[in-house]
Design a protein around this motif. Structure first.
Motif, PDB file in Angstrom:
ATOM      1  N   ARG A 177      -1.096  -1.274  -9.236  1.00 59.93           N
ATOM      2  CA  ARG A 177      -1.498  -2.354  -8.336  1.00 59.93           C
ATOM      3  C   ARG A 177      -1.125  -2.045  -6.881  1.00 59.93           C
ATOM      4  O   ARG A 177      -1.716  -2.597  -5.952  1.00 59.93           O
ATOM      5  CB  ARG A 177      -0.850  -3.660  -8.789  1.00 59.93           C
ATOM      6  CG  ARG A 177      -1.373  -4.210 -10.115  1.00 59.93           C
ATOM      7  CD  ARG A 177      -2.627  -5.052  -9.930  1.00 59.93           C
ATOM      8  NE  ARG A 177      -2.308  -6.255  -9.180  1.00 59.93           N
ATOM      9  CZ  ARG A 177      -1.903  -7.405  -9.733  1.00 59.93           C
ATOM     10  NH1 ARG A 177      -1.778  -7.506 -11.060  1.00 59.93           N
ATOM     11  NH2 ARG A 177      -1.640  -8.455  -8.985  1.00 59.93           N
ATOM     12  N   LEU A 178      -0.156  -1.168  -6.699  1.00 63.73           N
ATOM     13  CA  LEU A 178       0.231  -0.728  -5.354  1.00 63.73           C
ATOM     14  C   LEU A 178      -0.572   0.488  -4.895  1.00 63.73           C
ATOM     15  O   LEU A 178      -0.287   1.055  -3.854  1.00 63.73           O
ATOM     16  CB  LEU A 178       1.729  -0.403  -5.308  1.00 63.73           C
ATOM     17  CG  LEU A 178       2.676  -1.582  -5.542  1.00 63.73           C
ATOM     18  CD1 LEU A 178       4.119  -1.100  -5.573  1.00 63.73           C
ATOM     19  CD2 LEU A 178       2.508  -2.667  -4.500  1.00 63.73           C
ATOM     20  N   GLY A 179      -1.560   0.885  -5.683  1.00 64.39           N
ATOM     21  CA  GLY A 179      -2.479   1.931  -5.262  1.00 64.39           C
ATOM     22  C   GLY A 179      -2.273   3.290  -5.882  1.00 64.39           C
ATOM     23  O   GLY A 179      -3.010   4.231  -5.575  1.00 64.39           O
TER      24      GLY A 179
ATOM     25  N   ARG B  72      -2.092   6.413  -8.701  1.00 59.16           N
ATOM     26  CA  ARG B  72      -2.797   6.916  -9.881  1.00 59.16           C
ATOM     27  C   ARG B  72      -1.724   7.198 -10.939  1.00 59.16           C
ATOM     28  O   ARG B  72      -0.891   8.103 -10.750  1.00 59.16           O
ATOM     29  CB  ARG B  72      -3.601   8.170  -9.537  1.00 59.16           C
ATOM     30  CG  ARG B  72      -4.713   7.913  -8.522  1.00 59.16           C
ATOM     31  CD  ARG B  72      -5.646   9.101  -8.392  1.00 59.16           C
ATOM     32  NE  ARG B  72      -4.987  10.256  -7.813  1.00 59.16           N
ATOM     33  CZ  ARG B  72      -4.895  10.511  -6.507  1.00 59.16           C
ATOM     34  NH1 ARG B  72      -5.425   9.682  -5.646  1.00 59.16           N
ATOM     35  NH2 ARG B  72      -4.277  11.598  -6.068  1.00 59.16           N
TER      36      ARG B  72
ATOM     37  N   ARG C 150      -0.356   4.172  -2.334  1.00 62.86           N
ATOM     38  CA  ARG C 150      -1.785   4.482  -2.401  1.00 62.86           C
ATOM     39  C   ARG C 150      -2.018   5.980  -2.428  1.00 62.86           C
ATOM     40  O   ARG C 150      -1.531   6.722  -1.579  1.00 62.86           O
ATOM     41  CB  ARG C 150      -2.525   3.856  -1.217  1.00 62.86           C
ATOM     42  CG  ARG C 150      -4.044   3.978  -1.344  1.00 62.86           C
ATOM     43  CD  ARG C 150      -4.748   2.863  -0.617  1.00 62.86           C
ATOM     44  NE  ARG C 150      -4.268   1.541  -0.991  1.00 62.86           N
ATOM     45  CZ  ARG C 150      -4.644   0.875  -2.074  1.00 62.86           C
ATOM     46  NH1 ARG C 150      -5.505   1.432  -2.921  1.00 62.86           N
ATOM     47  NH2 ARG C 150      -4.176  -0.335  -2.321  1.00 62.86           N
ATOM     48  N   GLY C 151      -2.761   6.405  -3.458  1.00 61.26           N
ATOM     49  CA  GLY C 151      -3.097   7.808  -3.607  1.00 61.26           C
ATOM     50  C   GLY C 151      -2.020   8.662  -4.230  1.00 61.26           C
ATOM     51  O   GLY C 151      -2.244   9.851  -4.462  1.00 61.26           O
TER      52      GLY C 151
ATOM     53  N   ASP D  89       0.813  -1.218   0.000  1.00 60.54           N
ATOM     54  CA  ASP D  89       0.000   0.000   0.000  1.00 60.54           C
ATOM     55  C   ASP D  89       0.844   1.263   0.000  1.00 60.54           C
ATOM     56  O   ASP D  89       0.329   2.360   0.227  1.00 60.54           O
ATOM     57  CB  ASP D  89      -0.926   0.026   1.225  1.00 60.54           C
ATOM     58  CG  ASP D  89      -2.026  -1.024   1.128  1.00 60.54           C
ATOM     59  OD1 ASP D  89      -2.660  -1.096   0.061  1.00 60.54           O
ATOM     60  OD2 ASP D  89      -2.233  -1.764   2.105  1.00 60.54           O
TER      61      ASP D  89
END
Length: 211
Positions: free
Chosen positions: A76-78, A80, A56-57, A53
């Protein structure tokens, strides 16, 4: 041909690429059709460095994305992810590969730093990733300028090289562009889909941080 790359902690990543039999027929305009050792090494390094994670973001740019392995791993690790490549066929392959790996519609931009890079919003990306994008030292000043423009303050660039370029020269060039530069090494067993007769390849991974 579909290849499956096993990457901890995210599991298999399915990528469409050309067959090994067609490798010798590739021109410089179709090198994007293969996953290369530096790209696989950087993808594995990213999963190890950031974890399941850790992105993420985050806003990530996959520079010279080819078939999209590195950016898809970031997704896949979050993260964009925006995919940048000068070949329209590469971006079409990225869109297919994103769907195969359960990601949303791919955000793609056609071009490179010199032709298309101006369409990248300034100070937008937390991380820029690129495998095999530093082989031509004549492009380093433009690349450094582009990275400095598009990275957010405190942002990172991770650039992977399979030993084609002299490390001290590369580090000095990007320091002149305003980056603090460090190097890690990652070992890739290549090709990963072959059960025997693999070779260990050392990949240099350069971390560029806005100084």
């Amino acid at each position: 041909m579909l290849r499956e790359f096993a990457l901890e902690p995210i599991g298999p990543v399915s990528i469409e690429e050309t067959s090994a039999q067609n490798l010798l027929r590739l021109s410089t305009h179709t090198y994007w059709r293969r996953v290369w050792p530096a790209g696989l090494g950087l993808a594995a390094y990213i999963t190890d460095r950031f974890g399941a994670d850790g992105l993420r973001g985050r806003q990530v740019l996959d520079l010279g994305c080819g078939v999209g392995l590195i950016g898809i791993v970031c997704g896949r690790l979050g993260a964009r992810v925006t995919f940048l490549d000068r070949e329209a066929a590469a971006l079409a392959a990225v869109r297919r590969n994103c769907r195969r790996n359960g990601l949303g519609p791919a955000q793609t931009i056609g071009g490179d730093w010199n032709h298309g890079g101006e369409r990248l919003a300034p100070a937008t990306y937390d991380l820029v990733v690129g495998g095999d994008v530093v082989y031509d030292d004549a492009e380093w000043p433009a690349l450094g300028t582009g990275l400095m423009r598009t990275l957010r303050p405190g942002g990172l660039a991770l650039l992977a090289d399979p030993g084609w370029v002299p490390g001290p020269k590369l580090r000095a060039a990007f320091r002149r562009s305003g980056f603090a530069v460090t190097r890690d090494r990652w070992t890739v067993s290549w090709p990963p889909w072959r059960p025997t007769h693999r070779q260990d390849k050392i990949i240099n991974i350069y971390t560029l941080r806005r100084a």
